[in-house]
Write an enzyme that holds these catalytic residues in place. Structure first.
Site, PDB file in Angstrom:
ATOM      1  N   GLY A  13       0.841  -1.194   0.000  1.00 24.73           N
ATOM      2  CA  GLY A  13       0.000   0.000   0.000  1.00 24.73           C
ATOM      3  C   GLY A  13       0.869   1.234   0.000  1.00 24.73           C
ATOM      4  O   GLY A  13       1.978   1.248  -0.527  1.00 24.73           O
ATOM      5  N   CYS A  14       0.403   2.260   0.639  1.00 19.10           N
ATOM      6  CA  CYS A  14       1.112   3.534   0.701  1.00 19.10           C
ATOM      7  C   CYS A  14       2.459   3.365   1.389  1.00 19.10           C
ATOM      8  O   CYS A  14       2.535   2.823   2.493  1.00 19.10           O
ATOM      9  CB  CYS A  14       0.254   4.536   1.472  1.00 19.10           C
ATOM     10  SG  CYS A  14       1.070   6.096   1.787  1.00 19.10           S
ATOM     11  N   PHE A  15       3.517   3.839   0.758  1.00 21.04           N
ATOM     12  CA  PHE A  15       4.850   3.673   1.351  1.00 21.04           C
ATOM     13  C   PHE A  15       5.027   4.468   2.632  1.00 21.04           C
ATOM     14  O   PHE A  15       5.850   4.138   3.479  1.00 21.04           O
ATOM     15  CB  PHE A  15       5.990   3.930   0.377  1.00 21.04           C
ATOM     16  CG  PHE A  15       5.923   5.147  -0.509  1.00 21.04           C
ATOM     17  CD1 PHE A  15       5.345   6.345  -0.136  1.00 21.04           C
ATOM     18  CD2 PHE A  15       6.495   5.072  -1.775  1.00 21.04           C
ATOM     19  CE1 PHE A  15       5.340   7.440  -0.975  1.00 21.04           C
ATOM     20  CE2 PHE A  15       6.494   6.167  -2.631  1.00 21.04           C
ATOM     21  CZ  PHE A  15       5.910   7.356  -2.226  1.00 21.04           C
TER      22      PHE A  15
END
Length: 185
Positions: A13-15
């Site tokens: 997902g979002c880093f």
């Protein structure tokens, strides 16, 4: 004392979420947000967000294998994101948010397969694990404003609504694995 380090490259997902969590683990020396798994050299965040470059948002983790192993990193990985949703994590949708392990060699590939089999057998997640396991070809660091995002922007809306609760849950679950508080270092 052996000063060797190893590298892991993970997409979940979002880093920003992964970076904030892995930075707190004892044995992790650095975490760099970036992109992997695509066909475009040196992509920008804007290009990756179009979902046409093939890249995933990832973190590249440099760690001391004498303090924390690749298996340990993966056990954390599979508790901080949902590996059963294809090309999405929560409200973030697109192949750039896919669950992925970009392995650095055969040993990491073997360990990744074992850990996936173990969490599947344990029923850790109700659905089928769709985490991609593929050799890392290229890692491209994200733009500077993405690095240390949660640390630098704790009051930002996404940080408060999405990242902070994940970090709090992680801290509670992995208290014994956390680095010493900054004040005592």
């Amino acid at each position: 004392m052996d000063n060797r380090t190893e590298t892991a490259t993970l997409g979940g997902g979002c880093f920003w979420c992964l970076e904030a969590i892995y930075q707190e683990l004892r044995g992790v020396e650095s975490v760099v947000s970036g992109y992997a798994g695509g066909h475009l050299a040196n992509p920008s965040y804007q290009q990756v967000c179009t979902d046409t470059t093939g890249h995933a948002e990832v973190v590249q983790i440099t760690f001391d294998p004498d303090e924390i192993g690749f298996r340990d990193l993966l056990q954390v990985f599979f508790t901080i994101h949902d590996p059963t949703t294809l090309n999405r994590q929560g409200g973030d949708v697109g192949s750039q948010y896919r669950s992925a392990i970009f392995v650095h060699g055969d040993e990491q590939s073997r360990v990744a397969a074992e850990v996936i089999a173990e969490i599947t057998e344990q029923g850790l997640w109700p659905g089928r694990v769709v985490t991609e396991v593929t050799p890392l070809e290229h890692f491209y660091p994200a733009e500077n404003y993405h690095q240390n995002y949660f640390r630098n922007n704790p009051g930002q809306g996404y940080c408060q609504a999405v990242i902070a609760p994940k970090v709090a849950k992680f801290r509670k679950t992995y208290l014994e694995r956390l680095k010493a508080p900054l004040a005592s270092r």
